[in-house]
Every structure is written in C-alpha cells, then in structure tokens.
Scaffold this active site. Structure first.
Site, PDB file in Angstrom:
ATOM      1  N   ASP A 297       1.489  -0.852  -0.012  1.00 52.53           N
ATOM      2  CA  ASP A 297      -0.596   0.255  -0.633  1.00 52.53           C
ATOM      3  C   ASP A 297       0.082   1.163   0.383  1.00 52.53           C
ATOM      4  OD1 ASP A 297      -2.712   0.870   0.286  1.00 52.53           O
ATOM      5  OD2 ASP A 297      -1.530   2.168   1.559  1.00 52.53           O
ATOM      6  N   ASN A 305      -3.663  12.461  -3.817  1.00 51.63           N
ATOM      7  CA  ASN A 305      -4.536  13.127  -4.505  1.00 51.63           C
ATOM      8  C   ASN A 305      -5.188  14.014  -4.617  1.00 51.63           C
ATOM      9  OD1 ASN A 305      -4.890  10.631  -6.302  1.00 51.63           O
ATOM     10  ND2 ASN A 305      -5.927   9.427  -4.844  1.00 51.63           N
ATOM     11  N   ASP A 314      -2.074   9.513 -10.183  1.00 52.20           N
ATOM     12  CA  ASP A 314      -2.245   8.127 -11.999  1.00 52.20           C
ATOM     13  C   ASP A 314      -0.764   7.975 -12.097  1.00 52.20           C
ATOM     14  OD1 ASP A 314      -5.394   7.943 -11.252  1.00 52.20           O
ATOM     15  OD2 ASP A 314      -5.889   8.876 -13.263  1.00 52.20           O
ATOM     16  N   GLU A 340      -4.605   2.089  -4.217  1.00 52.09           N
ATOM     17  CA  GLU A 340      -3.317   1.964  -4.490  1.00 52.09           C
ATOM     18  C   GLU A 340      -2.674   1.714  -4.357  1.00 52.09           C
ATOM     19  OE1 GLU A 340      -4.668   4.339  -0.873  1.00 52.09           O
ATOM     20  OE2 GLU A 340      -4.806   3.993  -2.517  1.00 52.09           O
TER      21      GLU A 340
END
Length: 562
Positions: A297, A305, A314, A340
């Site tokens: 993770d 973000n 992204d 993620e």
C-alpha cells in the site's frame, strides 16, 4: 533473406543505371564491348533476381538476354555492318520497354522493403517480435527438427515431444504460449492430449494448433469441438504456419490485455490474480515448493490525490507499477489489487527471502522519484506485508494475513516491510533486529522530494525511524499525531514554512513537542534568518548546500546516538 533482398535492390539500382546509360549510347555509336557488357548485366540479373524472390525482374532480364544473345558471337570486325545495325535497332527498341518495366519493379520492391521496415524494424518474421515459448508434439522426428530450427530462428523458445506422455510431462514443468499437435501418433493419438488439456484448469485456455496429414472433415470438426484453435494440413509452407501462430498469439495477447490487465498501470488486475494464484497453488500441491505473498500500500497516497489531483496520483501509480515490474522476476505475479494497493506472488520464495526482495525494492523507491508532472518530482514510500503460504491455507485467508502484516507496517511508522509469521521487520538497509518501539524517530520536512530521498538514503543506516513531510502543514499534522525525537526542517516551504512551524511548536502546550530537537535547513545565508531560527527554538542550523557527512554527525548528536 530480408537482408539479402536489401543488398540485391541496392545493387539492382546501380545495374539499372548502367543499362540505361549503355542503351543511350549503343544505337548511335554501337561498340561490341558496350553491347556485350549490357548482355552480361542482364544475364547476371536473370540468375540472381529469382534467388531473392523477385521472379518478375528475373523474367524481364531473361527476355533481355534473349534479345541480346546474338552479341556473344560478335567480334570488333562486325561493327558497322548493315546486319548488325538493324539487329541493334530491334534489340534496343525491345530493351526500352523492358527497362521501363524494370524501373517500375524497382520502385515497387523498394516501397515493399520500406513498409516492411516500418512494420517490423527488427528484421525477421513478425513471430520473432513476440518472444514466445512453444511446445511441438509430433512423432515425425524430421518434421519436428525442421520446425524447431525454423522457429528458433524466429526467436521462439521451442520444446519438443515425440509422444503424448512426454508432452504431458513438459506441460506440467513449463509454461507455454502455444502448442502444435499431430493427431496421428503412436502409441497414443493426439486426441489423448485434448482431454488432458481440457481437464487441467491451468491449461484449458492454452492456444492449440493441430497439424494433420488427413484431409478429413470429421477430424477437423472433432478437433474444433474439442478446443483446437486452428487446423493445418500437411504438407504446409513454414511461412503460412508462422503467420498462423503469430496471428493466434497476437489475438490471445490482445484478449489478455483487455480482460486481465489494469488499464492504468498495465499490470495484471485482480481478476487475473484470483485466477492465476489458484492455478499456482494447484501446481505447488503437485510439486511442493515455497511461495510468499506481498501486500503493498502506497504511504499517504490520499494526500497526493488531495494535494495535487488524481492525474498526479495516476502518474504515481504508473511509476510504482513500472518500478515493481522491472525489479521482479519473470516468474513473479504482480497485480493491482485496487486503489493504491498491489499484490505480488513470489513462487519458490520463503517469507525471509521475500522480505529481502521487497526491502531491496523499497530502497530503490526511496532513492528516486517515481513520477514527474509540470517540473515537479514526486517521491513516495510504501508499506508491505508478507505472508508465506501453508498447505491447506485458503487463498482469502492468505491474502488477509499479508494485508494484516501490511497494516502493522503502517502502525509502526509506514515505509517498511513486515512479515506476518514471525513479525520480521526490516526498515532501511540495516539488518538489526531492534524493535521499532525502541528506535528514535526522525521527521524530515522539506518540499524538495529529491533532497528528502537523499537524506533518507544517507541516514537510513542509523537505528532510527524516518518519516517524510512535503510541507509544514503535513508536518504539523504528523507532530500532533505522533511523537518524534528530532526534525530536519526546511525554512522555506509552501503552505506553512519552517519558521512558522517552529513558532507553533514553541507556543504548544504539549511539553513533548516543545522538547523536539530541530535542525533547520535554509538556502539563505542571511544572519537574520540564523538568529530568527535560534530564537524560535531551533537547536541547530545549516545552510544549503551542506556536507552530508556533517549533517549526519549533527543528527546523531541531536538524537544522542553517539
């Protein structure tokens, strides 16, 4: 052949220029040497062009040979005779037409070669671009040997089986992209292999081409009903078979891309992982071997973000996926699990070995940014949990154990790899077994991701936990949530600079935060900034650029590591 054709066309251009030059001179001032040279050139073309597949050029050259054959009996004394002059006129007229056609052929051949270069710049057949592994099942040793050599020339890895049992053994031991199968074999027919492939879930989707010497409609129908993807009659041309193999493999890869690949990162998706991991465990049950699962993770991905937008998030996902791919083995299975999160299955790998592998990858992630956008570089870390598979352990429970180990990595400060079974923890390149609870904590606060990576790389061998913050606001939040022993703090940052953060810490009622040791970094060498930093509570101050050796010494002194 392709290279030979290029050389031929290059030489053909020169020969055409010579022929045209000779034909311009011969009618007006005919000389025996010129006419005989013209004959020699077209005679050479007649023999060489068909060798490289240019039959039309060879036919035109043959017509010119016949038109000028009579020159081979000429002598210098024949020049100027009425008979010779009339024959020259006839031959020259016929040659004008043939040379125009040859020029057209030259232009067509040149265009074909250029198009071929654009479609297949590496040379060889298109099949060679796929780098596939094939299994040939046929009891005809001569045909098997011939196909093996030709396919290997097209950069394929090829295994051979002369009977069904050998084929079954190879299919259990290796992973193939395609199988070619002869129906009429001894002692078992090719139909026996159909049942074997159909019953094994790891092989049922394997592309299969039947090679048969029987032109029997019932055989063809039966093979397609049993799952054959193509049916090729013997005898066949190799080029046709190679084209069929290429087409089938290309189509299979396109289907796989659509059904089993994550469109953003290009790695496998969860659907493929769920399918493949079950097949892998079935194989291990037949041939026992260790296998470990990694659950990854990205640390603080939400802040990326929220702070920079999903388009940057992204790019970070793509960057990490690429880094993972290039640092894993071809036998490892990498998939995006969602958001993620990534999962990796590591065959023939114990939990201890998996920890070492993933720690090496984490070290590389720390060293350099994984994404760049509009001049900004983005560095990340990740937390990883590892669980070894045990016989009888359900896949869902296995994934859950790796996920739980990853959660422990998050709790212990992120940016680390944790093993589920023995709680083996690896943080930095140090192999010490110091408990994370006993380690001192360092917070690096700087908006320069490259500098943060450099500092981490240089200090991670120390028995400390290192946490990053890209700005003062994030650092302030972290300092409210956790306790740190020291902080490397940049003075100039967006949102909340280092001096304002120091002021907030100084006015904080929490005595632990007020005792935080702070090393200020600044690109300015103004004495006022130095004084301001110390007045606000900084314990040490360094201006950029600075010596990493000196910085390490100061950090060790502040954190009482000496």
């Amino acid at each position: 052949m392709r290279q030979g054709r290029k050389l031929f066309i290059r030489e053909f251009q020169k020969q055409l220029e010579q022929l045209q030059s000779l034909l311009m001179n011969i009618p007006d001032s005919p000389e025996v040497d010129d006419m005989q040279q013209f004959y020699r050139i077209v005679h050479t073309l007649k023999g060489s062009a068909p060798v490289f597949g240019y039959q039309r050029i060879g036919k035109l050259a043959e017509d010119l040979v016949r038109a000028w054959e009579w020159t081979q009996s000429l002598t210098p004394a024949s020049e100027g005779t009425l008979l010779v002059m009339s024959t020259i006129a006839e031959s020259a007229a016929a040659s004008q037409v043939a040379l125009r056609q040859m020029n057209m052929e030259y232009n067509i051949c040149l265009t074909e070669l250029q198009m071929d270069d654009q479609q297949n710049p590496g040379g060889g057949s298109l099949l060679g671009t796929l780098k596939s592994r094939l299994l040939l099942v046929d009891d005809d040793e001569v045909l098997r040997s011939y196909l093996t050599r030709r396919l290997q020339m097209d950069d394929c890895i090829v295994d051979e089986a002369s009977d069904v049992e050998t084929a079954k053994k190879l299919l259990r031991e290796h992973t193939y992209d395609l199988v070619t199968l002869d129906l009429m074999m001894h002692p078992q027919s090719g139909y026996e292999l159909f049942e074997f492939l159909k019953e094994d879930p790891t092989l049922k989707w394997l592309p299969l081409i039947v090679l048969s010497g029987r032109n029997d409609l019932n055989d063809k129908v039966r093979c397609f009903q049993l799952g054959a993807d193509d049916y090729v009659m013997k005898p066949f041309q190799y080029e046709e078979l190679a084209a069929r193999i290429y087409s089938l493999l290309k189509r299979t890869k396109n289907f796989e891309q659509l059904a089993f690949r994550d469109p953003l990162t290009g790695v496998f998706n969860r659907r493929y992982f769920d399918l493949q991991i079950g097949m892998e465990l079935q194989r291990i049950e037949r041939y026992p071997a260790p296998i470990s699962l990694v659950f990854i993770d990205i640390d603080r991905f939400k802040s990326i973000n929220d702070g920079y937008g999903h388009h940057v998030g992204d790019l970070v996902l793509q960057g990490l996926a690429h880094l993972l791919q290039v640092n894993l083995r071809s036998t490892d299975l990498l998939a995006r699990f969602g958001g993620e999160e990534f999962v990796i299955a590591l065959p023939n790998t114990t939990a201890e070995q998996a920890i070492q592998i993933m720690q090496g990858i984490l070290d590389k992630v720390r060293l350099k940014p994984v994404a760049q956008y509009e001049g900004h570089l983005f560095s990340i870390t990740f937390s990883a949990g590892i669980a070894a598979w045990e016989p009888g352990l359900p896949v869902a429970e296995w994934i859950s154990k790796a996920d739980e180990a990853m959660y422990h990595a998050k709790q212990q400060g992120r940016n680390r790899v944790v093993g589920a079974q023995e709680c083996i923890i690896s943080d930095g390149s140090s192999q010490t077994s110091t408990s994370p609870a006993m380690k001192k904590r360092l917070l690096i606060v700087d908006d320069d991701p490259i500098l943060r990576s450099i500092l981490t790389s240089h200090l991670e061998h120390l028995p400390i936990e290192i946490t990053h913050a890209p700005d003062g606001e994030e650092a302030h939040r972290l300092l409210q949530e956790r306790t740190f022993d020291a902080c490397i703090l940049d003075g100039m940052m967006p949102k909340l600079d280092g001096f304002h953060l120091l002021e907030l810490l100084k006015n904080n009622s929490n005595p632990v935060q007020r005792e935080l040791k702070v090393l200020m970094l600044s690109g300015k060498k103004k004495e006022d900034d130095l004084v301001k930093g110390f007045q606000l509570g900084a314990d040490d101050y360094m201006t950029k650029p600075f010596s990493l050796v000196e910085l390490e010494a100061r950090v060790k002194r502040l954190m009482q590591l000496e």
